[in-house]
Design a protein around this motif. Structure first.
Motif, short mmCIF file in Angstrom:
data_model
loop_
_atom_site.label_atom_id
_atom_site.label_comp_id
_atom_site.label_asym_id
_atom_site.label_seq_id
_atom_site.Cartn_x
_atom_site.Cartn_y
_atom_site.Cartn_z
N ALA A 55 0.83 -1.20 0.00
CA ALA A 55 0.00 0.00 0.00
C ALA A 55 0.87 1.25 0.00
CB ALA A 55 -0.93 0.00 1.21
N GLY A 56 1.93 1.26 0.78
CA GLY A 56 2.86 2.39 0.78
C GLY A 56 3.58 2.53 -0.55
N LEU A 57 3.95 1.41 -1.13
CA LEU A 57 4.59 1.44 -2.45
C LEU A 57 3.66 2.04 -3.50
CD1 LEU A 57 7.26 0.47 -3.79
CD2 LEU A 57 6.05 -1.62 -4.36
N GLY A 105 3.47 5.75 -2.95
CA GLY A 105 4.69 6.42 -3.43
C GLY A 105 4.71 6.54 -4.94
N LEU A 106 4.29 5.49 -5.63
CA LEU A 106 4.23 5.54 -7.10
C LEU A 106 3.20 6.57 -7.56
CD1 LEU A 106 4.41 1.71 -7.86
CD2 LEU A 106 6.24 3.39 -8.10
N MET A 107 2.04 6.60 -6.89
CA MET A 107 1.02 7.59 -7.22
C MET A 107 1.51 9.00 -6.94
SD MET A 107 -1.57 9.60 -5.46
CE MET A 107 -1.23 8.93 -3.89
N ARG A 118 -3.13 15.00 -3.14
CA ARG A 118 -1.97 14.10 -3.11
C ARG A 118 -1.43 13.95 -1.69
NH1 ARG A 118 0.99 16.84 -6.58
NH2 ARG A 118 2.00 18.07 -5.00
N LEU A 119 -1.25 15.05 -1.00
CA LEU A 119 -0.72 14.99 0.37
C LEU A 119 -1.74 14.39 1.33
CD1 LEU A 119 1.19 18.37 0.57
CD2 LEU A 119 2.11 16.09 0.27
N GLY A 120 -3.02 14.62 1.07
CA GLY A 120 -4.06 14.03 1.90
C GLY A 120 -4.10 12.52 1.79
N LEU A 121 -3.92 12.00 0.57
CA LEU A 121 -3.92 10.55 0.39
C LEU A 121 -2.71 9.91 1.07
CD1 LEU A 121 -5.04 10.29 -3.34
CD2 LEU A 121 -6.35 9.67 -1.30
N VAL A 122 -1.56 10.53 0.93
CA VAL A 122 -0.35 9.97 1.56
C VAL A 122 -0.47 10.04 3.08
CG1 VAL A 122 2.13 10.31 1.86
CG2 VAL A 122 1.13 10.43 -0.41
N SER A 123 -0.94 11.16 3.60
CA SER A 123 -1.06 11.27 5.06
C SER A 123 -2.13 10.34 5.61
CB SER A 123 -1.35 12.72 5.46
OG SER A 123 -2.58 13.14 4.94
N ALA A 124 -3.22 10.12 4.86
CA ALA A 124 -4.24 9.18 5.31
C ALA A 124 -3.67 7.76 5.38
CB ALA A 124 -5.44 9.22 4.37
N LEU A 125 -2.89 7.39 4.39
CA LEU A 125 -2.25 6.07 4.41
C LEU A 125 -1.33 5.93 5.62
CD1 LEU A 125 -1.40 3.35 2.88
CD2 LEU A 125 0.60 4.71 2.26
N TRP A 164 6.39 3.67 0.77
CA TRP A 164 6.15 4.97 0.13
C TRP A 164 7.46 5.60 -0.33
CZ3 TRP A 164 7.85 9.72 2.08
CH2 TRP A 164 7.43 10.83 1.35
N ALA A 165 8.47 5.57 0.53
CA ALA A 165 9.76 6.18 0.18
C ALA A 165 10.41 5.47 -1.01
CB ALA A 165 10.70 6.15 1.39
N ILE A 166 10.34 4.15 -1.05
CA ILE A 166 10.92 3.41 -2.16
C ILE A 166 10.18 3.72 -3.46
CG2 ILE A 166 11.21 1.08 -3.11
CD1 ILE A 166 11.93 0.17 -0.28
N GLY A 167 8.85 3.71 -3.40
CA GLY A 167 8.06 4.02 -4.60
C GLY A 167 8.32 5.42 -5.12
N LEU A 168 8.35 6.40 -4.22
CA LEU A 168 8.61 7.78 -4.63
C LEU A 168 10.00 7.94 -5.21
CD1 LEU A 168 7.48 10.72 -4.60
CD2 LEU A 168 8.59 10.98 -2.39
N ALA A 169 11.00 7.37 -4.56
CA ALA A 169 12.39 7.52 -5.02
C ALA A 169 12.64 6.80 -6.34
CB ALA A 169 13.35 7.01 -3.94
N VAL A 170 12.13 5.58 -6.47
CA VAL A 170 12.39 4.80 -7.68
C VAL A 170 11.70 5.43 -8.89
CG1 VAL A 170 11.92 2.59 -8.80
CG2 VAL A 170 12.89 2.65 -6.51
N LEU A 171 10.41 5.74 -8.77
CA LEU A 171 9.71 6.31 -9.92
C LEU A 171 10.16 7.74 -10.21
CD1 LEU A 171 7.70 5.52 -12.06
CD2 LEU A 171 5.89 6.46 -10.63
N GLY A 172 10.48 8.50 -9.16
CA GLY A 172 11.00 9.85 -9.38
C GLY A 172 12.34 9.82 -10.10
N THR A 173 13.20 8.88 -9.73
CA THR A 173 14.47 8.73 -10.43
C THR A 173 14.25 8.26 -11.86
OG1 THR A 173 15.53 8.19 -8.33
CG2 THR A 173 16.72 7.59 -10.33
#
Length: 96
Positions: free
Chosen positions: A12-14, A17-19, A42-49, A66-75
């Protein structure tokens, strides 16, 4: 052994993060009047999770996902995306 509930929160965190990375990329590629509202969504969905995972005791798993999804897709967007161009704004006229 890692419990199955931990894997559920990690996935769910992944997904969050991708979203998050996808919505950030789209917000920078095309400017519109909706960007501020979508930022709050966007911030509301992440904070709710993160709040829901904290209540169930699995905040570490979802935060790492979440951190892995955000970092990998952002990179991925940074390295493999198109070359930086000027974003089209919906508030500016096309003739300048």
């Amino acid at each position: 052994m890692i419990e199955s509930l931990t894997w559920v929160w990690f996935v769910a965190g992944l997904a969050a993060g991708l979203m998050h990375a996808t919505m950030l990329w789209r917000a920078t590629r095309r400017q519109s009047l909706w960007n501020p509202m979508l930022g709050f969504v966007r911030l509301g969905l992440v904070s709710a999770l993160l709040v829901l995972s904290a209540l169930s005791g699995e905040i570490l798993a979802s935060a790492v996902g979440w951190a892995i999804g955000l970092a990998v897709l952002g990179t991925w967007f940074m390295v493999c995306g198109r070359h930086p161009t000027i974003a089209f704004s919906s508030i500016q006229s096309k003739q300048q």
